[in-house]
Motif scaffolding. Structure first.
Motif, PDB file in Angstrom:
ATOM      1  N   ASP A 127       0.873  -1.168  -0.073  1.00  0.00           N
ATOM      2  CA  ASP A 127       0.136   0.003   0.105  1.00  0.00           C
ATOM      3  C   ASP A 127       0.781   1.375   0.031  1.00  0.00           C
ATOM      4  OD1 ASP A 127       0.972   0.235   2.559  1.00  0.00           O
ATOM      5  OD2 ASP A 127      -0.968  -0.244   3.837  1.00  0.00           O
ATOM      6  N   GLY A 128       2.132   1.093   0.004  1.00  0.00           N
ATOM      7  CA  GLY A 128       2.932   2.246   0.204  1.00  0.00           C
ATOM      8  C   GLY A 128       3.051   3.040   1.417  1.00  0.00           C
ATOM      9  N   GLU A 129       2.188   2.745   2.496  1.00  0.00           N
ATOM     10  CA  GLU A 129       1.942   3.517   3.495  1.00  0.00           C
ATOM     11  C   GLU A 129       2.991   3.246   4.747  1.00  0.00           C
ATOM     12  OE1 GLU A 129      -0.115   6.087   3.820  1.00  0.00           O
ATOM     13  OE2 GLU A 129      -0.540   5.898   1.852  1.00  0.00           O
ATOM     14  N   THR A 130       3.583   2.095   4.769  1.00  0.00           N
ATOM     15  CA  THR A 130       4.315   1.740   5.931  1.00  0.00           C
ATOM     16  C   THR A 130       5.754   1.072   5.254  1.00  0.00           C
ATOM     17  OG1 THR A 130       3.317  -0.415   6.097  1.00  0.00           O
ATOM     18  CG2 THR A 130       2.529   1.248   7.413  1.00  0.00           C
ATOM     19  N   ALA A 131       6.821   1.038   6.176  1.00  0.00           N
ATOM     20  CA  ALA A 131       8.109   0.673   5.540  1.00  0.00           C
ATOM     21  C   ALA A 131       8.709  -0.097   6.864  1.00  0.00           C
ATOM     22  CB  ALA A 131       8.865   1.759   5.169  1.00  0.00           C
ATOM     23  N   LYS A 132       9.324  -1.299   6.541  1.00  0.00           N
ATOM     24  CA  LYS A 132      10.136  -1.984   7.407  1.00  0.00           C
ATOM     25  C   LYS A 132      11.661  -1.662   7.097  1.00  0.00           C
ATOM     26  CE  LYS A 132      11.394  -6.697   8.571  1.00  0.00           C
ATOM     27  NZ  LYS A 132      11.322  -7.963   8.296  1.00  0.00           N
ATOM     28  N   SER A 133      12.394  -1.234   8.242  1.00  0.00           N
ATOM     29  CA  SER A 133      13.791  -1.077   8.010  1.00  0.00           C
ATOM     30  C   SER A 133      14.354  -2.259   8.393  1.00  0.00           C
ATOM     31  CB  SER A 133      14.209   0.201   9.007  1.00  0.00           C
ATOM     32  OG  SER A 133      15.410   0.542   8.683  1.00  0.00           O
ATOM     33  N   VAL A 134      15.337  -2.609   7.342  1.00  0.00           N
ATOM     34  CA  VAL A 134      16.229  -3.867   7.457  1.00  0.00           C
ATOM     35  C   VAL A 134      17.649  -3.309   7.459  1.00  0.00           C
ATOM     36  CG1 VAL A 134      17.052  -5.970   6.515  1.00  0.00           C
ATOM     37  CG2 VAL A 134      14.578  -5.221   6.422  1.00  0.00           C
ATOM     38  N   ASP A 135      18.548  -3.595   8.821  1.00  0.00           N
ATOM     39  CA  ASP A 135      19.888  -3.312   8.622  1.00  0.00           C
ATOM     40  C   ASP A 135      20.761  -4.327   8.000  1.00  0.00           C
ATOM     41  OD1 ASP A 135      19.457  -1.226  10.493  1.00  0.00           O
ATOM     42  OD2 ASP A 135      19.390  -2.548  12.370  1.00  0.00           O
ATOM     43  N   LEU A 136      21.771  -3.905   7.385  1.00  0.00           N
ATOM     44  CA  LEU A 136      22.725  -4.442   6.514  1.00  0.00           C
ATOM     45  C   LEU A 136      24.072  -4.823   7.535  1.00  0.00           C
ATOM     46  CD1 LEU A 136      22.477  -3.324   2.930  1.00  0.00           C
ATOM     47  CD2 LEU A 136      20.927  -4.894   4.220  1.00  0.00           C
ATOM     48  N   THR A 137      24.192  -6.105   7.798  1.00  0.00           N
ATOM     49  CA  THR A 137      25.414  -5.967   8.703  1.00  0.00           C
ATOM     50  C   THR A 137      26.242  -7.405   7.935  1.00  0.00           C
ATOM     51  OG1 THR A 137      24.188  -8.087   9.732  1.00  0.00           O
ATOM     52  CG2 THR A 137      24.027  -5.840  10.643  1.00  0.00           C
ATOM     53  N   GLY A 138      27.517  -7.527   8.354  1.00  0.00           N
ATOM     54  CA  GLY A 138      28.338  -8.465   8.044  1.00  0.00           C
ATOM     55  C   GLY A 138      28.866  -8.168   6.474  1.00  0.00           C
ATOM     56  N   LYS A 139      28.728  -8.940   5.549  1.00  0.00           N
ATOM     57  CA  LYS A 139      29.208  -8.907   4.333  1.00  0.00           C
ATOM     58  C   LYS A 139      28.204  -8.034   3.572  1.00  0.00           C
ATOM     59  CE  LYS A 139      32.811 -10.880   2.565  1.00  0.00           C
ATOM     60  NZ  LYS A 139      33.880 -10.158   1.623  1.00  0.00           N
ATOM     61  N   ALA A 140      27.044  -8.166   4.071  1.00  0.00           N
ATOM     62  CA  ALA A 140      26.032  -7.364   3.197  1.00  0.00           C
ATOM     63  C   ALA A 140      26.341  -5.681   3.366  1.00  0.00           C
ATOM     64  CB  ALA A 140      24.438  -7.702   4.047  1.00  0.00           C
ATOM     65  N   ALA A 141      26.937  -5.548   4.467  1.00  0.00           N
ATOM     66  CA  ALA A 141      26.970  -4.005   4.586  1.00  0.00           C
ATOM     67  C   ALA A 141      28.018  -3.412   3.817  1.00  0.00           C
ATOM     68  CB  ALA A 141      27.484  -3.787   6.092  1.00  0.00           C
ATOM     69  N   ASP A 142      28.801  -4.264   3.014  1.00  0.00           N
ATOM     70  CA  ASP A 142      29.693  -3.962   1.872  1.00  0.00           C
ATOM     71  C   ASP A 142      29.272  -3.860   0.656  1.00  0.00           C
ATOM     72  OD1 ASP A 142      31.882  -3.751   3.815  1.00  0.00           O
ATOM     73  OD2 ASP A 142      32.425  -5.942   3.664  1.00  0.00           O
ATOM     74  N   ILE A 143      27.884  -3.778   0.508  1.00  0.00           N
ATOM     75  CA  ILE A 143      27.270  -3.823  -0.930  1.00  0.00           C
ATOM     76  C   ILE A 143      27.552  -2.234  -1.492  1.00  0.00           C
ATOM     77  CG2 ILE A 143      25.052  -3.141  -0.109  1.00  0.00           C
ATOM     78  CD1 ILE A 143      25.922  -5.790  -2.864  1.00  0.00           C
ATOM     79  N   VAL A 144      27.807  -2.201  -2.871  1.00  0.00           N
ATOM     80  CA  VAL A 144      28.169  -0.778  -3.441  1.00  0.00           C
ATOM     81  C   VAL A 144      26.820  -0.707  -4.284  1.00  0.00           C
ATOM     82  CG1 VAL A 144      29.349   0.610  -4.910  1.00  0.00           C
ATOM     83  CG2 VAL A 144      30.454  -1.115  -3.463  1.00  0.00           C
ATOM     84  N   PHE A 145      25.687   0.079  -3.492  1.00  0.00           N
ATOM     85  CA  PHE A 145      24.300   0.384  -4.209  1.00  0.00           C
ATOM     86  C   PHE A 145      24.547   1.228  -5.578  1.00  0.00           C
ATOM     87  CE2 PHE A 145      22.672  -0.624  -0.053  1.00  0.00           C
ATOM     88  CZ  PHE A 145      21.908  -1.752  -0.348  1.00  0.00           C
ATOM     89  N   ARG A 146      25.538   1.856  -6.050  1.00  0.00           N
ATOM     90  CA  ARG A 146      25.449   2.529  -7.068  1.00  0.00           C
ATOM     91  C   ARG A 146      26.269   2.053  -8.151  1.00  0.00           C
ATOM     92  NH1 ARG A 146      26.532   8.169  -3.764  1.00  0.00           N
ATOM     93  NH2 ARG A 146      24.427   8.387  -2.882  1.00  0.00           N
ATOM     94  N   ASP A 147      26.765   0.856  -8.192  1.00  0.00           N
ATOM     95  CA  ASP A 147      27.246   0.248  -9.050  1.00  0.00           C
ATOM     96  C   ASP A 147      26.533  -0.003 -10.289  1.00  0.00           C
ATOM     97  OD1 ASP A 147      28.423  -2.153 -10.719  1.00  0.00           O
ATOM     98  OD2 ASP A 147      30.115  -1.684  -9.461  1.00  0.00           O
TER      99      ASP A 147
END
Length: 417
Positions: free
Chosen positions: A269-289
């Motif tokens: 519905d676009g009204e609510t959002a769940k925040s997910v922390d990125l830890t370990g290897k996931a925190a090293d992702i380069v989102f703008r690649d």
């Protein structure tokens, strides 16, 4: 004055294009053709030699531009925009620059689901600011207009949605929005309660803004309007819209420059959002690649800071697959087998590129074949663009023998699971 952070969404529907960032060893062997591997894929069709574009690439704009929409491959070069029939390779139409405009300099990453794409042409004075809406089916310009950047062009971005085309000409001017069919202008922030400076990113369907005076994000629907959705408790700036359906946004924590990013997964519905922390290897992702991509089930392929590749489950924030290879790029998703289609350097000869299918649930990566033409020539991996549609991989790049740009459609049967 508005500060922007411009992001690039890479995927819409079942067709995906991405830059292959492979290293190029084309100077060693095979330069004159004649060497064909036993795994060579069949060529369904190939185009004539294409004009090379003099338009440059920046960190946010990949050029040349290309779309895969309504069974048509659309490609932009310095002479305009042309459409090919994906089945036969026949050139269906060509759109010349509008009167008063120069060569194309940016295109929306995809055309909209109702068959309209957006192109920015050179407007003179090195300003990438002449906007045109292109009808993919007819191969015609619906409307065009010269925009007026207040502070000069720098890394222009444009997205085509079902109702509006959204443009950001640089990192200072506010975002502009136009009716996709008529070109009538609209103010996306007209109903938004933002009364201070802000940073924002945008995509084909949304703008995500971070007011500097409040710990919140404001999400605006650029297609259907409204006052926007406020997500409270957000110190960090938005980094990238990863997906519009459902809306998925990468943000930083706001704690420090080195802090781990987070992902906001919005409900349908676009009204609510769940925040997910990125830890370990996931925190090293380069989102703008530019070689990254996302699937409809929330799996995200991307590069890690150490150069390896990984697939993230954005619902859990965890890495579900990790593999080496700096030359690997996400080029599509096969809905039938639920696998990611990848391009990577061929281990037999590094200047070849092979196609693989990755099952991220099991980590099994199987190969379909190598993209080499019957005469032994191939497209250089550096700067090559790839697209996937069921049964075909579309490759655009410079031929190794003479560096002339062309399109080659390879027939691909993915290995059975």
């Amino acid at each position: 004055m508005i500060a922007c952070v411009l992001g690039l969404a890479l995927i819409a529907g079942g067709a995906v294009f991405a830059l292959n960032l492979a290293s190029d060893d084309s100077g060693s062997g095979g330069a004159d053709g004649g060497d064909v591997p036993s795994s060579a894929l069949d060529v369904a069709w190939k185009s004539d030699v294409l004009p090379r574009s003099t338009a440059s690439s920046t960190t946010t704009v990949s050029w040349p531009g290309r779309w895969n929409a309504q069974s048509t491959l659309v490609y932009g070069d310095e002479h305009g925009v042309r459409g090919y029939d994906i089945g036969s390779g026949e050139e269906k139409w060509k759109v010349e620059p509008p009167k008063g405009a120069g060569e194309p300099c940016a295109m929306s990453p995809e055309a909209s689901s109702n068959g309209v794409g957006a192109v920015l042409f050179d407007a003179g004075g090195d300003e990438c600011a002449y906007l045109a809406a292109v009808d993919i089916d007819a191969g015609s310009v619906l409307w065009s207009k010269k925009l007026s950047p207040e502070y000069g062009e720098n890394g222009a971005q444009v997205y085509a949605g079902t109702e509006h085309i959204t443009v950001g000409l640089n990192t200072i001017d506010p975002v502009q929005m136009f009716d996709v069919q008529t070109g009538a202008s609209a103010d996306p922030f007209a109903d938004a309660e933002i009364d201070c400076k802000y940073n924002y990113i945008f995509s084909a369907q949304h703008i995500v803004a971070k007011p500097e005076c409040r710990d919140e994000l404001v999400v605006l629907d650029t297609q259907y309007g409204g006052p926007g959705v406020t997500v409270s408790g957000q110190q960090g700036k938005p980094l990238k819209v990863l997906s519009d359906h459902p809306l998925t946004v990468a943000v930083d924590s706001g704690e420090s420059e080195s802090s781990s990013p987070r992902v906001l997964n919005f409900a349908k519905d676009g009204e609510t959002a769940k925040s997910v922390d990125l830890t370990g290897k996931a925190a090293d992702i380069v989102f703008r690649d530019k070689g990254n991509g996302i699937t409809g089930n929330g799996l995200y392929f991307g590069k890690l800071r150490d150069g390896d590749n990984a697939v993230l489950d954005l619902q859990s924030g965890k890495v579900v697959w990790e593999g080496g290879g700096t030359g690997t790029a996400f080029i599509g998703y096969d809905d039938a087998s639920k696998r990611m289609v990848l391009a990577e350097d061929d281990p037999e000869k590094g200047y070849w590129t092979r196609v693989g299918a990755l099952d991220p649930k099991t980590g099994k990566l199987e190969y379909a074949g190598t993209m080499v033409m019957p005469d032994g020539t191939y497209l250089s991996g550096v700067g090559a663009l790839y697209g996937y549609t069921t049964g075909k991989v579309l490759a655009i790049g410079g031929r190794n023998s003479d560096n002339k740009r062309m399109v080659v459609a390879y027939s691909v049967d993915l290995p059975e699971k």
